[in-house]
Design an enzyme around this catalytic site. Structure first.
Site, PDB file in Angstrom:
ATOM      1  N   HIS A  56      10.142  41.669  33.668  1.00 57.30           N
ATOM      2  CA  HIS A  56       8.935  40.911  33.316  1.00 57.30           C
ATOM      3  C   HIS A  56       8.847  40.755  31.811  1.00 57.30           C
ATOM      4  O   HIS A  56       9.606  41.365  31.070  1.00 57.30           O
ATOM      5  CB  HIS A  56       7.679  41.571  33.909  1.00 57.30           C
ATOM      6  CG  HIS A  56       7.340  42.916  33.359  1.00 57.30           C
ATOM      7  ND1 HIS A  56       8.107  44.038  33.581  1.00 57.30           N
ATOM      8  CD2 HIS A  56       6.293  43.334  32.588  1.00 57.30           C
ATOM      9  CE1 HIS A  56       7.553  45.082  32.987  1.00 57.30           C
ATOM     10  NE2 HIS A  56       6.456  44.685  32.374  1.00 57.30           N
ATOM     11  N   HIS A  58       6.754  41.511  29.314  1.00 60.52           N
ATOM     12  CA  HIS A  58       6.112  42.380  28.312  1.00 60.52           C
ATOM     13  C   HIS A  58       7.096  42.820  27.212  1.00 60.52           C
ATOM     14  O   HIS A  58       8.260  43.069  27.476  1.00 60.52           O
ATOM     15  CB  HIS A  58       5.502  43.612  28.988  1.00 60.52           C
ATOM     16  CG  HIS A  58       4.225  43.282  29.724  1.00 60.52           C
ATOM     17  ND1 HIS A  58       3.714  44.088  30.713  1.00 60.52           N
ATOM     18  CD2 HIS A  58       3.374  42.235  29.599  1.00 60.52           C
ATOM     19  CE1 HIS A  58       2.589  43.542  31.168  1.00 60.52           C
ATOM     20  NE2 HIS A  58       2.371  42.424  30.517  1.00 60.52           N
ATOM     21  N   ASP A  60       7.553  45.542  25.671  1.00 55.84           N
ATOM     22  CA  ASP A  60       8.263  46.820  25.795  1.00 55.84           C
ATOM     23  C   ASP A  60       9.410  46.728  26.812  1.00 55.84           C
ATOM     24  O   ASP A  60      10.073  47.735  27.091  1.00 55.84           O
ATOM     25  CB  ASP A  60       7.301  47.963  26.146  1.00 55.84           C
ATOM     26  CG  ASP A  60       6.609  47.789  27.476  1.00 55.84           C
ATOM     27  OD1 ASP A  60       6.090  46.696  27.744  1.00 55.84           O
ATOM     28  OD2 ASP A  60       6.597  48.751  28.268  1.00 55.84           O
ATOM     29  N   HIS A  61       9.651  45.524  27.351  1.00 56.26           N
ATOM     30  CA  HIS A  61      10.788  45.302  28.262  1.00 56.26           C
ATOM     31  C   HIS A  61      11.745  44.233  27.734  1.00 56.26           C
ATOM     32  O   HIS A  61      12.801  44.018  28.318  1.00 56.26           O
ATOM     33  CB  HIS A  61      10.278  44.929  29.666  1.00 56.26           C
ATOM     34  CG  HIS A  61       9.465  46.038  30.275  1.00 56.26           C
ATOM     35  ND1 HIS A  61       9.960  46.886  31.232  1.00 56.26           N
ATOM     36  CD2 HIS A  61       8.207  46.464  29.994  1.00 56.26           C
ATOM     37  CE1 HIS A  61       9.025  47.785  31.542  1.00 56.26           C
ATOM     38  NE2 HIS A  61       7.950  47.554  30.795  1.00 56.26           N
ATOM     39  N   HIS A 114       1.498  43.185  38.309  1.00 59.69           N
ATOM     40  CA  HIS A 114       1.472  43.684  36.922  1.00 59.69           C
ATOM     41  C   HIS A 114       1.533  42.479  35.987  1.00 59.69           C
ATOM     42  O   HIS A 114       0.720  42.341  35.075  1.00 59.69           O
ATOM     43  CB  HIS A 114       2.648  44.632  36.722  1.00 59.69           C
ATOM     44  CG  HIS A 114       2.773  45.190  35.343  1.00 59.69           C
ATOM     45  ND1 HIS A 114       1.895  46.109  34.827  1.00 59.69           N
ATOM     46  CD2 HIS A 114       3.679  44.958  34.361  1.00 59.69           C
ATOM     47  CE1 HIS A 114       2.266  46.412  33.583  1.00 59.69           C
ATOM     48  NE2 HIS A 114       3.336  45.729  33.280  1.00 59.69           N
ATOM     49  N   ASP A 133       7.679  47.546  36.149  1.00 60.01           N
ATOM     50  CA  ASP A 133       6.360  48.194  36.077  1.00 60.01           C
ATOM     51  C   ASP A 133       5.547  47.954  37.346  1.00 60.01           C
ATOM     52  O   ASP A 133       4.309  47.864  37.298  1.00 60.01           O
ATOM     53  CB  ASP A 133       5.578  47.684  34.848  1.00 60.01           C
ATOM     54  CG  ASP A 133       6.137  48.246  33.549  1.00 60.01           C
ATOM     55  OD1 ASP A 133       7.086  49.045  33.597  1.00 60.01           O
ATOM     56  OD2 ASP A 133       5.619  47.882  32.473  1.00 60.01           O
ATOM     57  N   HIS A 171       8.921  53.154  33.375  1.00 54.15           N
ATOM     58  CA  HIS A 171       8.306  54.159  32.497  1.00 54.15           C
ATOM     59  C   HIS A 171       8.393  55.557  33.093  1.00 54.15           C
ATOM     60  O   HIS A 171       8.443  55.730  34.312  1.00 54.15           O
ATOM     61  CB  HIS A 171       6.818  53.838  32.259  1.00 54.15           C
ATOM     62  CG  HIS A 171       6.598  52.622  31.423  1.00 54.15           C
ATOM     63  ND1 HIS A 171       6.471  52.663  30.057  1.00 54.15           N
ATOM     64  CD2 HIS A 171       6.501  51.312  31.766  1.00 54.15           C
ATOM     65  CE1 HIS A 171       6.296  51.433  29.591  1.00 54.15           C
ATOM     66  NE2 HIS A 171       6.311  50.587  30.615  1.00 54.15           N
TER      67      HIS A 171
HETATM   68 FE    FE Z   1       6.097  48.448  30.500  1.00 48.78          FE
HETATM   69 ZN    ZN Z   2       4.772  45.909  31.630  1.00 50.00          ZN
END
Ligand code: FE
Ligand code: ZN
Length: 255
Positions: A56, A58, A60-61, A114, A133, A171
């Site tokens: 996805h 985001h 942090d990915h 998400h 996530d 995570h």
């Molecule tokens: Fe994440």
């Molecule tokens: Zn995420």
């Protein structure tokens, strides 16, 4: 067929980095939380990055996408519904599609909730699912773009994979999730046992990813909204599973 090798490591603060390595040298990172951490893992394993599979959009990915592409020439595969928000994407994929990664079949399962375009990558021959996530060890992702019913449907699709599927999530939130779960199902002995195991593993500097789907079905309260004791505790009777799921998600948000 011989086995896929999978290397798991910590990125950023609590993101999970994953490298998947096939016999022919094909090596995919599942998401790219941090280019430096992934380059270090590649140096450690001696593998050369050929692909990034993005779950996805985001940051942090995807933060490492462009640097990794520039340094390795890898191809970036990601969800069609979020293609415009995924840096460097080459190939967009969607629910129901499949492709080969170094000769290993990868099935794309749409798991929105998400984020609206979130996908899970399932490798049926290797009994591995990369769920981003959506599902966490004894927990699940926050419902940020979709709604509870949608997220529950996505979790149900993961839950219906073969029980011996190894789940690689985005995570390491295991301890917070398990502690919350234990307040919902205090009578669940396996959940308490897994919480203790998880605490020990973290104390030893190890990760709790991957997890086995069968174990999640027994200990992840977000996959167990049908549980009678849970419904009684929440004061919810004969309502749809997704409503109980939604109540659990709301309680976890406030926990
Ligand atoms: Fe994440
Ligand atoms: Zn995420």
């Amino acid at each position: 067929m011989s086995a896929l090798e999978i290397h798991v490591f910590l990125c950023r603060k609590d993101n999970i980095g994953v490298l998947v390595h096939a016999e022919d040298g094909t090596t995919a990172a599942i998401d790219a939380p941090d280019a430096a951490a992934i380059l270090a893992a590649l140096a450690e394993t001696g593998w050369s990055l050929t692909h990034i599979l993005v779950t996805h959009h985001h940051g942090d990915h995807t933060a490492g996408n462009l640097e990794l592409k520039e340094k390795t020439g890898c191809r970036i595969i990601g969800p069609r519904g979020e293609a415009a928000r995924i840096p460097g994407i080459d190939d967009a994929v969607d629910d129901g599609e499949s492709f080969l990664l170094g000769g290993h079949r990868v099935e794309v399962i749409g798991t929105p909730g998400h984020t609206m375009g979130h996908v899970t990558y399932f490798m049926p021959q290797d009994r591995a699912a990369f769920v981003g996530d959506t599902l966490f060890v004894m927990g699940c992702g926050r419902v940020l773009e979709g709604n509870h019913e949608m997220m529950w449907l996505s979790l149900s699709r993961i839950a219906s994979l073969p029980g011996n599927t190894r789940i690689y999530c985005g995570h390491e939130y295991t301890i917070a999730n398990a502690r919350f779960g234990a307040t919902i199902e205090p009578e669940n002995a396996l959940l308490r046992h897994r919480l203790e195991e998880a605490e020990q593993r973290i104390a030893d500097g190890q990760l709790n990813v991957p997890t086995l789907l069968d174990q999640e079905l027994q200990t992840n309260v977000f996959l167990r909204p049908h549980n009678i004791a849970t419904r009684r505790r929440l004061g919810m009777g004969a309502v749809a599973d997704w409503r109980v799921f939604g109540e659990l998600r709301e309680r976890k948000n406030k926990a």
